[in-house]
Design a protein around this motif. Sequence first.
Motif, PDB file in Angstrom:
ATOM      1  N   PRO A 175      -9.618   2.013  -0.897  1.00 45.78           N
ATOM      2  CA  PRO A 175      -8.544   1.740  -0.018  1.00 45.78           C
ATOM      3  C   PRO A 175      -7.617   2.575  -1.266  1.00 45.78           C
ATOM      4  CG  PRO A 175      -9.111  -0.241  -1.936  1.00 45.78           C
ATOM      5  CD  PRO A 175     -10.803   1.045  -1.474  1.00 45.78           C
ATOM      6  N   SER A 193      -0.126  -5.867   2.864  1.00 42.19           N
ATOM      7  CA  SER A 193      -1.932  -5.585   3.018  1.00 42.19           C
ATOM      8  C   SER A 193      -2.427  -5.029   2.613  1.00 42.19           C
ATOM      9  CB  SER A 193      -1.319  -4.135   4.337  1.00 42.19           C
ATOM     10  OG  SER A 193       0.135  -4.780   5.323  1.00 42.19           O
ATOM     11  N   TYR A 194      -2.327  -4.675   1.567  1.00 46.21           N
ATOM     12  CA  TYR A 194      -3.195  -3.231   0.410  1.00 46.21           C
ATOM     13  C   TYR A 194      -4.399  -4.518  -0.153  1.00 46.21           C
ATOM     14  CZ  TYR A 194      -4.849  -1.127  -3.591  1.00 46.21           C
ATOM     15  OH  TYR A 194      -6.341  -0.562  -4.128  1.00 46.21           O
ATOM     16  N   HIS A 195      -3.660  -5.828  -0.183  1.00 47.15           N
ATOM     17  CA  HIS A 195      -4.431  -6.579  -1.066  1.00 47.15           C
ATOM     18  C   HIS A 195      -5.355  -7.480  -0.085  1.00 47.15           C
ATOM     19  CE1 HIS A 195      -5.191 -10.655  -2.642  1.00 47.15           C
ATOM     20  NE2 HIS A 195      -4.649 -11.625  -0.573  1.00 47.15           N
ATOM     21  N   LEU A 226      -3.122   2.363  -1.775  1.00 45.31           N
ATOM     22  CA  LEU A 226      -1.835   2.048  -2.016  1.00 45.31           C
ATOM     23  C   LEU A 226      -0.854   2.274  -2.143  1.00 45.31           C
ATOM     24  CD1 LEU A 226       0.268  -0.107  -1.681  1.00 45.31           C
ATOM     25  CD2 LEU A 226       0.298  -0.499  -3.874  1.00 45.31           C
ATOM     26  N   GLU A 229      -2.339   2.479   2.393  1.00 47.73           N
ATOM     27  CA  GLU A 229      -1.501   1.769   3.173  1.00 47.73           C
ATOM     28  C   GLU A 229      -0.185   1.301   2.371  1.00 47.73           C
ATOM     29  OE1 GLU A 229       0.888  -1.133   5.181  1.00 47.73           O
ATOM     30  OE2 GLU A 229      -0.753  -0.865   6.328  1.00 47.73           O
ATOM     31  N   LYS A 259      -8.473  -4.888   1.093  1.00 47.78           N
ATOM     32  CA  LYS A 259      -9.271  -5.691  -0.158  1.00 47.78           C
ATOM     33  C   LYS A 259     -10.394  -6.003  -0.689  1.00 47.78           C
ATOM     34  CE  LYS A 259      -6.972  -4.958  -3.851  1.00 47.78           C
ATOM     35  NZ  LYS A 259      -6.293  -4.900  -5.771  1.00 47.78           N
TER      36      LYS A 259
END
Length: 270
Positions: A172, A148-150, A174, A143, A153
Motif C-alpha cells: 500500500p 481509504s489508505y487506512h 499513500l 491511494e 492496509k
Amino acid sequence: MKWKKIGDILIVDSKFDEGISDNLESIADSKFDEGISDNLESIAARHNVKSIIKIDQIEGQKREPTISLLYGNETETIHKENGCLFNLDLSKVMWAKGNNNERLRIAKLVGKGETVVDMFAGIGYFSIPIGVHSQAKQIYSIEINPNSYHFLKNNIELNKINEKAEYDRMVPILGDCAVEAPKYSADRVLMGYVKTTHHFLRPAMECVKDGGIIHYHETVPDKLIETRPYERVKQAAFECGEREVEVLNIQKIKRYAPGVEHIVLDARIK
C-alpha cells in the motif's frame, strides 16, 4: 429508488423517503410490500442490519462521502464480495457499487508473475480481488485519501494476502498516483477512477512496460464510446515516446447518467 446492503449496513440513495416502504425497489431479491408503512427499525430488522445510511454525495479527488445516518449509530462494517473481505467506514470512504463484476473480471485477467500498479486503489476495490484470485507477483496499490489508505492496509491483512505469500506481495502506498506511479514498472496498470481519469494518462504511460496493459476508465457520452477514450489514450501514448496503442476491449460497466456510460478501455501499450 435503489438500495444496497454493505456488510451489515443498508445504504439508500437520496430519493429515499423515510417511512414510505414501497419506494425501495429491489436491486437484489426482495421488494417491500406496497401500502405498508415501515418505520426504520422494521426496515433494519427485515434486512438484518445495524444501521441505515443515506448517501447524499461523493466529493472531490479523494472521493469523500457526505452521509445522513438514518438509523443506528455505527458506520463501520466488513463486506464480503467475490470471496474477498472489505473493512470500511461508510462515513469516511465510498463503496463503489455496481462494479463487482468488473473487479472480478480484472482479477481473472491478471497473469502469473505480473507486476500490477493500481493508481486509484481506494480500500482495495481492484487490488484485493487481484491479491486473492490471481497469481500476480507484485501489486502496488496507490491511494491519496488517508482514510481509504487506512482501510486498504486493514484489508490486505484481513485477506491475509502478504501472510499467505510470505513476503510483501501487496504494497500500500499513500500518495498522489501522478507522482508515485512512474516510480514503478508494471505489466498492468489500473485506472479505476472516473470524471478526470484522462489527466492521469501520462503517469500511467510512464509506468506501464512495453507490451503492458492499461485499464482506463472513463464516463463518456454514448455516441463517443468508440472514439473518445481511444483518442485520449492514443494521444497520451504518442506524447510519451510515440508509443502505439492496441485496443483489446471496451467494456461497459454501468449507466452513469442519462446518455452517459461508465466504460473501461483495455489497451496494450507498445
